[in-house]
Design a protein around this motif. Structure first.
Motif, PDB file in Angstrom:
ATOM      1  N   ILE A  53       0.833  -1.355  -0.055  1.00 47.71           N
ATOM      2  CA  ILE A  53      -0.047  -0.034   0.029  1.00 47.71           C
ATOM      3  C   ILE A  53       0.816   1.385   0.066  1.00 47.71           C
ATOM      4  CG2 ILE A  53      -1.494   1.163   1.603  1.00 47.71           C
ATOM      5  CD1 ILE A  53      -2.717  -1.367   2.162  1.00 47.71           C
ATOM      6  N   ASP A  54       1.863   1.302   0.887  1.00 49.44           N
ATOM      7  CA  ASP A  54       2.938   2.328   0.908  1.00 49.44           C
ATOM      8  C   ASP A  54       3.649   2.316  -0.368  1.00 49.44           C
ATOM      9  OD1 ASP A  54       3.984   4.384   2.741  1.00 49.44           O
ATOM     10  OD2 ASP A  54       5.621   3.391   2.372  1.00 49.44           O
ATOM     11  N   ASP A  55       3.959   1.340  -1.010  1.00 51.72           N
ATOM     12  CA  ASP A  55       5.004   1.393  -2.360  1.00 51.72           C
ATOM     13  C   ASP A  55       4.315   1.996  -3.361  1.00 51.72           C
ATOM     14  OD1 ASP A  55       6.910   0.112  -0.952  1.00 51.72           O
ATOM     15  OD2 ASP A  55       6.591  -1.922  -1.668  1.00 51.72           O
ATOM     16  N   TYR A  56       2.773   1.677  -3.494  1.00 54.25           N
ATOM     17  CA  TYR A  56       2.254   2.247  -4.704  1.00 54.25           C
ATOM     18  C   TYR A  56       1.256   3.418  -4.355  1.00 54.25           C
ATOM     19  CZ  TYR A  56       3.397  -2.291  -6.924  1.00 54.25           C
ATOM     20  OH  TYR A  56       4.301  -3.237  -7.217  1.00 54.25           O
ATOM     21  N   LYS A  57       1.305   4.238  -3.250  1.00 52.78           N
ATOM     22  CA  LYS A  57       0.688   5.460  -3.061  1.00 52.78           C
ATOM     23  C   LYS A  57       1.217   6.465  -4.080  1.00 52.78           C
ATOM     24  CE  LYS A  57      -0.650   5.383   1.845  1.00 52.78           C
ATOM     25  NZ  LYS A  57      -0.080   5.852   3.235  1.00 52.78           N
ATOM     26  N   GLY A  58       2.582   6.376  -4.500  1.00 52.59           N
ATOM     27  CA  GLY A  58       2.741   7.473  -5.517  1.00 52.59           C
ATOM     28  C   GLY A  58       2.344   7.228  -6.913  1.00 52.59           C
ATOM     29  N   ILE A  59       1.717   6.100  -7.062  1.00 52.59           N
ATOM     30  CA  ILE A  59       1.012   5.902  -8.366  1.00 52.59           C
ATOM     31  C   ILE A  59      -0.307   6.580  -8.388  1.00 52.59           C
ATOM     32  CG2 ILE A  59       0.338   4.371  -9.955  1.00 52.59           C
ATOM     33  CD1 ILE A  59       3.101   4.153  -9.911  1.00 52.59           C
ATOM     34  N   ALA A  60      -1.154   6.530  -7.257  1.00 51.57           N
ATOM     35  CA  ALA A  60      -2.237   7.325  -7.361  1.00 51.57           C
ATOM     36  C   ALA A  60      -1.896   8.810  -7.106  1.00 51.57           C
ATOM     37  CB  ALA A  60      -2.699   6.999  -5.835  1.00 51.57           C
ATOM     38  N   ALA A  61      -0.994   9.253  -6.614  1.00 49.63           N
ATOM     39  CA  ALA A  61      -0.785  10.845  -6.427  1.00 49.63           C
ATOM     40  C   ALA A  61      -0.449  11.104  -8.054  1.00 49.63           C
ATOM     41  CB  ALA A  61       0.474  11.305  -5.803  1.00 49.63           C
ATOM     42  N   PHE A  62       0.152  10.544  -8.916  1.00 53.08           N
ATOM     43  CA  PHE A  62       0.671  10.842 -10.182  1.00 53.08           C
ATOM     44  C   PHE A  62      -0.679  10.648 -10.972  1.00 53.08           C
ATOM     45  CE2 PHE A  62       1.396   9.240 -14.629  1.00 53.08           C
ATOM     46  CZ  PHE A  62       2.185  10.356 -14.926  1.00 53.08           C
ATOM     47  N   ARG A  63      -1.729   9.631 -10.845  1.00 55.59           N
ATOM     48  CA  ARG A  63      -2.929   9.408 -11.393  1.00 55.59           C
ATOM     49  C   ARG A  63      -3.581  10.667 -11.315  1.00 55.59           C
ATOM     50  NH1 ARG A  63      -7.450   6.912 -10.050  1.00 55.59           N
ATOM     51  NH2 ARG A  63      -6.273   6.047  -8.189  1.00 55.59           N
ATOM     52  N   ARG A  64      -3.937  11.100 -10.165  1.00 57.76           N
ATOM     53  CA  ARG A  64      -4.621  12.249  -9.660  1.00 57.76           C
ATOM     54  C   ARG A  64      -4.266  13.548 -10.475  1.00 57.76           C
ATOM     55  NH1 ARG A  64      -5.113   9.704  -4.737  1.00 57.76           N
ATOM     56  NH2 ARG A  64      -3.493  10.771  -3.799  1.00 57.76           N
ATOM     57  N   ALA A  65      -2.834  13.886 -10.576  1.00 53.06           N
ATOM     58  CA  ALA A  65      -2.282  14.985 -10.779  1.00 53.06           C
ATOM     59  C   ALA A  65      -1.891  14.883 -12.541  1.00 53.06           C
ATOM     60  CB  ALA A  65      -0.824  15.116 -10.378  1.00 53.06           C
ATOM     61  N   LYS A  66      -2.048  13.758 -12.934  1.00 50.72           N
ATOM     62  CA  LYS A  66      -1.715  13.633 -14.627  1.00 50.72           C
ATOM     63  C   LYS A  66      -2.791  12.862 -15.141  1.00 50.72           C
ATOM     64  CE  LYS A  66       2.254  16.094 -14.263  1.00 50.72           C
ATOM     65  NZ  LYS A  66       2.610  17.205 -14.906  1.00 50.72           N
ATOM     66  N   ARG A  67      -4.112  13.177 -15.241  1.00 50.69           N
ATOM     67  CA  ARG A  67      -5.090  12.287 -15.587  1.00 50.69           C
ATOM     68  C   ARG A  67      -5.004  12.250 -17.132  1.00 50.69           C
ATOM     69  NH1 ARG A  67      -9.862  10.493 -13.698  1.00 50.69           N
ATOM     70  NH2 ARG A  67     -11.420  10.000 -15.239  1.00 50.69           N
ATOM     71  N   LYS A  68      -4.623  13.286 -17.801  1.00 50.18           N
ATOM     72  CA  LYS A  68      -4.418  13.387 -19.205  1.00 50.18           C
ATOM     73  C   LYS A  68      -3.053  13.787 -19.388  1.00 50.18           C
ATOM     74  CE  LYS A  68      -9.101  13.569 -21.199  1.00 50.18           C
ATOM     75  NZ  LYS A  68      -9.688  14.114 -22.501  1.00 50.18           N
TER      76      LYS A  68
END
Length: 516
Positions: A16-31
């Motif tokens: 969960i901790d390792d992949y948190k950054g993926i969620a942050a990137f997805r929210r910031a860079k949707r397109k």
């Protein structure tokens, strides 16, 4: 949500901790477009990481505490405290070793144990005797065995991490003169590894030192596990409450074990709070990691796309091309499960469905995907090293993008019937007359030495292809744990094999799992 074992909870909390950054990137860079994506890999999007907050100083301190207690562990294995347990048994007279008043009283009143009476004397056939049994199951020895288990568990988990780190460090060593890796391999490696190279160089010596100490501890204890003090206490309670007894406080060796047990108890990892919503978010984040990795792998395997055309990370679909090959990456949804479709076309179409999963048993999920989506191949990927049927795709494995490229190479070969262009590089494929037969021509690229063979599975009655590298010598060490040996086996052909291989680079049939 069912209560999972502590080890699994810790593993899930780490993921969960390792992949948190993926969620942050997805929210910031949707397109974004491909150029922005490539820039993000270097700056914002983490496709590879290794324990950023790991403390080698703390690890070495714990190892030194164990090393200080290791002589006491060795002596207890050799000479543990035991209790003698006395048993009354009736034995044939020739087996009796101990005779006392109870023996005489017993034979006097049990005539059924007489064999004869001669000249007024009783001739006994059996006698009551005593036997003494060494009892290893005293409280102090149970504590000792639990402490030994804690030491071995600590050693195994940290050895695994350190070997992973050392193996990764050796993997990223550059050799720009070689012809076995892809032309873009070092470029890709540099992008996903940027920012970690200095950290690796700084901690490599500490990792090797810690690993050597842990290996010494492990090799010292494991051969002694066959001793009676451990073997006869195999079935015991794992959570025995630690309290000081006379032996644990007064005997020098056992006092060391008591202190080591207290040390492990104080430093025991607490059960993390893994909620159902956290697990659902992790499943989503792991899918988006796999999606981003597929884009990265394709873009560093000759394929190019429209670099200015924006694509949506959520409603995902992206087209690539390389010479006469076309590649389409797109998201597919079956029920509430996300998967990735990898479709390659040239003379014909070949489709692979990549199924990200965090679970060990995926048979039901696989059947569900197969019913919902038609494809030539279905590959389950997990972030766990011990996955039996599937591919290791994870943020802590630097070779994950190469496993995706291996799938792309396989799809390119199956989609090509002309065999005029090398799918691995920009070279030309020609027929190798020496290796070819009338029915099965062998195609070879002079530039990268790729060889493409065709074969037929007699059990499944279907054709298949496999690849080799011309002139590549086989090697096999066979001295490592199974997971590390599997990693090295994968690297034998630099991920250019499209089937599994044995120690001599011989292909294993993808349909029946045998060599033909």
């Amino acid at each position: 949500m069912e209560v999972l074992p502590l080890e699994q909870q810790i593993q899930l909390a780490k993921l969960i901790d390792d992949y948190k950054g993926i969620a942050a990137f997805r929210r910031a860079k949707r397109k974004l477009n491909y150029m922005q994506f490539d820039y993000a890999v270097v700056n914002d999007l983490t496709l590879f990481m290794i324990e950023p907050d790991f403390s080698f100083e703390a690890l070495e301190q714990r190892i030194d505490v164990i090393l200080a207690a290791l002589p006491a562990i060795k002596r207890i294995f050799a000479q543990p405290f035991i209790h003698l347990r006395e048993h009354n048994v009736i034995l044939p007279i020739e087996s009796v070793r101990v005779v006392n008043n109870n023996t005489l009283n017993h034979i006097a009143v049990h005539s059924e144990m007489w064999s004869d009476i001669k000249d007024g004397q009783i001739m006994p056939a059996k006698l009551l005797s005593k036997t003494y049994e060494d009892t290893y199951g005293i409280y102090e020895n149970l504590v000792f065995c639990n402490v030994v288990d804690s030491v071995l568990s600590f050693a195994r988990s940290n050895m695994r991490f350190l070997k992973e780190m050392i193996y990764t460090t050796q993997t990223i060593e550059f050799n720009l003169l070689e012809r076995v890796n892809h032309l873009n391999y070092f470029l890709a490696l540099g992008k996903i590894h940027i920012g970690y190279s200095q950290n690796y160089a700084e901690h490599y010596d500490a990792a090797v030192r810690c690993l050597n100490k842990l290996q010494f501890i492990y090799n010292t204890i494991v051969p002694r596990l066959k001793r009676p003090v451990y073997k006869k206490n195999k079935y015991r309670h794992d959570n025995i409450k630690l309290h000081k007894t006379n032996i644990l406080s007064m005997h020098k060796e056992y006092r060391r074990i008591y202190k080591l047990g207290l040390y492990f108890a104080r430093n025991k990892a607490a059960a993390p709070d893994v909620a159902h919503k956290d697990l659902a978010e992790l499943i989503k984040n792991y899918y988006y990691f796999c999606q981003a990795l597929c884009i990265f792998a394709a873009g560093h395997f000759n394929f190019v796309c429209n670099v200015t055309r924006a694509f949506d990370m959520s409603a995902f679909s992206l087209d690539f091309a390389f010479k006469k090959w076309s590649l389409k990456l797109e998201r597919i949804t079956v029920g509430d499960w996300r998967a990735l479709s990898i479709t390659v076309k040239k003379n014909k179409q070949y489709k692979i469905v990549l199924i990200p999963s965090l679970f060990n048993d995926n048979a039901e999920l696989l059947q569900k995907i197969k019913k919902g989506v038609k494809a030539d191949e279905y590959v389950v990927c997990t972030p766990y090293d011990d996955c039996e049927d599937g591919a290791l795709i994870g943020i802590t494995s630097i070779e994950s993008f190469r496993r995706v490229q291996q799938m792309l190479l396989r799809a390119m070969i199956y989609a090509d019937t002309a065999r005029d262009e090398c799918p691995f590089c920009n070279g030309k494929l020609t027929v190798n007359a020496e290796l070819s037969t009338a029915d099965n021509p062998v195609y070879e690229c002079a530039a990268c030495r790729t060889q493409i063979y065709s074969s037929h599975c007699p059990e499944a009655d279907v054709p298949y292809y496999y690849t080799k590298i011309e002139g590549l010598a086989a090697w096999h060490e066979g001295n490592d744990e199974q997971w590390l040996e599997k990693r090295k086996d994968e690297s034998k052909m630099y991920f250019r094999n499209i089937t599994a291989i044995d120690d001599d680079f011989n292909p294993i049939c993808p349909h029946c799992g045998k060599k033909h």
